[in-house]
Motif scaffolding. Structure first.
Motif, PDB file in Angstrom:
ATOM      1  N   ILE A  10     -93.461 -70.919  30.901  1.00  0.00           N
ATOM      2  CA  ILE A  10     -93.033 -72.314  30.982  1.00  0.00           C
ATOM      3  C   ILE A  10     -91.927 -72.592  29.968  1.00  0.00           C
ATOM      4  CG2 ILE A  10     -93.776 -74.701  30.606  1.00  0.00           C
ATOM      5  CD1 ILE A  10     -96.503 -73.866  31.770  1.00  0.00           C
ATOM      6  N   GLY A  11     -92.036 -72.021  28.790  1.00  0.00           N
ATOM      7  CA  GLY A  11     -91.017 -72.200  27.773  1.00  0.00           C
ATOM      8  C   GLY A  11     -89.670 -71.648  28.201  1.00  0.00           C
ATOM      9  N   LYS A  12     -89.681 -70.539  28.933  1.00  0.00           N
ATOM     10  CA  LYS A  12     -88.425 -69.955  29.408  1.00  0.00           C
ATOM     11  C   LYS A  12     -87.767 -70.859  30.450  1.00  0.00           C
ATOM     12  CE  LYS A  12     -89.749 -65.299  28.253  1.00  0.00           C
ATOM     13  NZ  LYS A  12     -90.158 -63.992  28.688  1.00  0.00           N
ATOM     14  N   PHE A  13     -88.569 -71.452  31.339  1.00  0.00           N
ATOM     15  CA  PHE A  13     -88.023 -72.405  32.310  1.00  0.00           C
ATOM     16  C   PHE A  13     -87.478 -73.641  31.589  1.00  0.00           C
ATOM     17  CE2 PHE A  13     -90.638 -70.103  35.436  1.00  0.00           C
ATOM     18  CZ  PHE A  13     -89.687 -69.927  36.428  1.00  0.00           C
ATOM     19  N   ALA A  14     -88.206 -74.109  30.587  1.00  0.00           N
ATOM     20  CA  ALA A  14     -87.771 -75.285  29.832  1.00  0.00           C
ATOM     21  C   ALA A  14     -86.456 -75.007  29.110  1.00  0.00           C
ATOM     22  CB  ALA A  14     -88.849 -75.698  28.835  1.00  0.00           C
ATOM     23  N   LYS A  15     -86.320 -73.822  28.544  1.00  0.00           N
ATOM     24  CA  LYS A  15     -85.089 -73.464  27.842  1.00  0.00           C
ATOM     25  C   LYS A  15     -83.917 -73.437  28.812  1.00  0.00           C
ATOM     26  CE  LYS A  15     -82.958 -69.887  25.043  1.00  0.00           C
ATOM     27  NZ  LYS A  15     -83.080 -68.536  24.507  1.00  0.00           N
ATOM     28  N   ALA A  16     -84.098 -72.866  30.012  1.00  0.00           N
ATOM     29  CA  ALA A  16     -83.030 -72.806  31.011  1.00  0.00           C
ATOM     30  C   ALA A  16     -82.633 -74.221  31.441  1.00  0.00           C
ATOM     31  CB  ALA A  16     -83.466 -71.980  32.212  1.00  0.00           C
ATOM     32  N   HIS A  17     -83.628 -75.075  31.669  1.00  0.00           N
ATOM     33  CA  HIS A  17     -83.349 -76.451  32.078  1.00  0.00           C
ATOM     34  C   HIS A  17     -82.603 -77.193  30.974  1.00  0.00           C
ATOM     35  CE1 HIS A  17     -83.865 -80.288  34.076  1.00  0.00           C
ATOM     36  NE2 HIS A  17     -84.356 -80.780  32.955  1.00  0.00           N
ATOM     37  N   HIS A  18     -83.041 -77.036  29.739  1.00  0.00           N
ATOM     38  CA  HIS A  18     -82.390 -77.692  28.612  1.00  0.00           C
ATOM     39  C   HIS A  18     -80.946 -77.209  28.452  1.00  0.00           C
ATOM     40  CE1 HIS A  18     -81.859 -79.520  24.695  1.00  0.00           C
ATOM     41  NE2 HIS A  18     -81.471 -78.352  24.233  1.00  0.00           N
ATOM     42  N   SER A  19     -80.728 -75.913  28.586  1.00  0.00           N
ATOM     43  CA  SER A  19     -79.378 -75.357  28.449  1.00  0.00           C
ATOM     44  C   SER A  19     -78.450 -75.907  29.529  1.00  0.00           C
ATOM     45  CB  SER A  19     -79.419 -73.837  28.531  1.00  0.00           C
ATOM     46  OG  SER A  19     -80.152 -73.310  27.456  1.00  0.00           O
ATOM     47  N   ARG A  20     -78.964 -76.050  30.750  1.00  0.00           N
ATOM     48  CA  ARG A  20     -78.152 -76.581  31.842  1.00  0.00           C
ATOM     49  C   ARG A  20     -77.790 -78.048  31.572  1.00  0.00           C
ATOM     50  NH1 ARG A  20     -81.184 -75.241  36.027  1.00  0.00           N
ATOM     51  NH2 ARG A  20     -82.343 -77.187  35.997  1.00  0.00           N
ATOM     52  N   ARG A  21     -78.743 -78.840  31.079  1.00  0.00           N
ATOM     53  CA  ARG A  21     -78.469 -80.250  30.797  1.00  0.00           C
ATOM     54  C   ARG A  21     -77.451 -80.383  29.660  1.00  0.00           C
ATOM     55  NH1 ARG A  21     -78.790 -83.935  33.831  1.00  0.00           N
ATOM     56  NH2 ARG A  21     -79.420 -85.425  32.262  1.00  0.00           N
ATOM     57  N   VAL A  22     -77.576 -79.553  28.638  1.00  0.00           N
ATOM     58  CA  VAL A  22     -76.621 -79.597  27.530  1.00  0.00           C
ATOM     59  C   VAL A  22     -75.228 -79.250  28.025  1.00  0.00           C
ATOM     60  CG1 VAL A  22     -75.970 -78.448  25.372  1.00  0.00           C
ATOM     61  CG2 VAL A  22     -78.320 -79.188  25.727  1.00  0.00           C
ATOM     62  N   SER A  23     -75.131 -78.262  28.912  1.00  0.00           N
ATOM     63  CA  SER A  23     -73.841 -77.868  29.466  1.00  0.00           C
ATOM     64  C   SER A  23     -73.224 -79.013  30.270  1.00  0.00           C
ATOM     65  CB  SER A  23     -74.020 -76.639  30.356  1.00  0.00           C
ATOM     66  OG  SER A  23     -72.805 -76.274  30.952  1.00  0.00           O
ATOM     67  N   GLU A  24     -74.036 -79.703  31.081  1.00  0.00           N
ATOM     68  CA  GLU A  24     -73.527 -80.841  31.855  1.00  0.00           C
ATOM     69  C   GLU A  24     -73.024 -81.944  30.936  1.00  0.00           C
ATOM     70  OE1 GLU A  24     -76.722 -82.073  34.360  1.00  0.00           O
ATOM     71  OE2 GLU A  24     -76.461 -80.422  35.764  1.00  0.00           O
ATOM     72  N   MET A  25     -73.771 -82.233  29.877  1.00  0.00           N
ATOM     73  CA  MET A  25     -73.351 -83.279  28.943  1.00  0.00           C
ATOM     74  C   MET A  25     -72.066 -82.885  28.225  1.00  0.00           C
ATOM     75  SD  MET A  25     -76.818 -84.855  27.332  1.00  0.00           S
ATOM     76  CE  MET A  25     -77.855 -83.402  27.285  1.00  0.00           C
ATOM     77  N   ARG A  26     -71.931 -81.613  27.880  1.00  0.00           N
ATOM     78  CA  ARG A  26     -70.723 -81.144  27.205  1.00  0.00           C
ATOM     79  C   ARG A  26     -69.510 -81.300  28.129  1.00  0.00           C
ATOM     80  NH1 ARG A  26     -72.185 -76.142  25.905  1.00  0.00           N
ATOM     81  NH2 ARG A  26     -73.112 -76.898  23.990  1.00  0.00           N
ATOM     82  N   MET A  27     -69.670 -80.935  29.414  1.00  0.00           N
ATOM     83  CA  MET A  27     -68.560 -81.072  30.367  1.00  0.00           C
ATOM     84  C   MET A  27     -68.172 -82.537  30.535  1.00  0.00           C
ATOM     85  SD  MET A  27     -69.118 -78.219  33.360  1.00  0.00           S
ATOM     86  CE  MET A  27     -70.650 -78.898  33.948  1.00  0.00           C
ATOM     87  N   LEU A  28     -69.153 -83.438  30.608  1.00  0.00           N
ATOM     88  CA  LEU A  28     -68.843 -84.860  30.734  1.00  0.00           C
ATOM     89  C   LEU A  28     -68.134 -85.384  29.494  1.00  0.00           C
ATOM     90  CD1 LEU A  28     -72.064 -86.228  32.444  1.00  0.00           C
ATOM     91  CD2 LEU A  28     -69.784 -86.053  33.429  1.00  0.00           C
ATOM     92  N   GLY A  29     -68.552 -84.939  28.323  1.00  0.00           N
ATOM     93  CA  GLY A  29     -67.887 -85.349  27.090  1.00  0.00           C
ATOM     94  C   GLY A  29     -66.449 -84.885  27.041  1.00  0.00           C
ATOM     95  N   GLU A  30     -66.208 -83.651  27.458  1.00  0.00           N
ATOM     96  CA  GLU A  30     -64.838 -83.132  27.490  1.00  0.00           C
ATOM     97  C   GLU A  30     -63.996 -83.896  28.496  1.00  0.00           C
ATOM     98  OE1 GLU A  30     -65.373 -79.000  28.309  1.00  0.00           O
ATOM     99  OE2 GLU A  30     -66.049 -78.535  26.276  1.00  0.00           O
ATOM    100  N   GLN A  31     -64.584 -84.242  29.635  1.00  0.00           N
ATOM    101  CA  GLN A  31     -63.867 -85.012  30.652  1.00  0.00           C
ATOM    102  C   GLN A  31     -63.488 -86.394  30.116  1.00  0.00           C
ATOM    103  OE1 GLN A  31     -66.029 -85.501  34.282  1.00  0.00           O
ATOM    104  NE2 GLN A  31     -64.487 -86.799  35.214  1.00  0.00           N
TER     105      GLN A  31
END
Length: 57
Positions: A10-31
């Protein structure tokens, strides 16, 4: 005591989900930064909208 954190399945799934959300937020911030400094519109990124219900006629 049970194992906790990223070593569990479960922790591995949570880490993948968290990493994807952080990446989306970073792209929106750059935009937003590009739009603030440029007059031309920035490239938009498709976001996940969830499952769509089929049209029923």
């Amino acid at each position: 005591m049970a194992r906790r954190g990223y070593t569990t399945t479960i922790g591995k799934f949570a880490k993948a989900h968290h990493s994807r959300r952080v990446s989306e937020m970073r792209m929106l911030g750059e935009q937003l930064e590009r739009e603030r400094h440029d007059d031309r519109p920035a490239v938009t990124f498709p976001m996940h909208t969830g499952a769509q219900a089929p049209d029923r006629h």
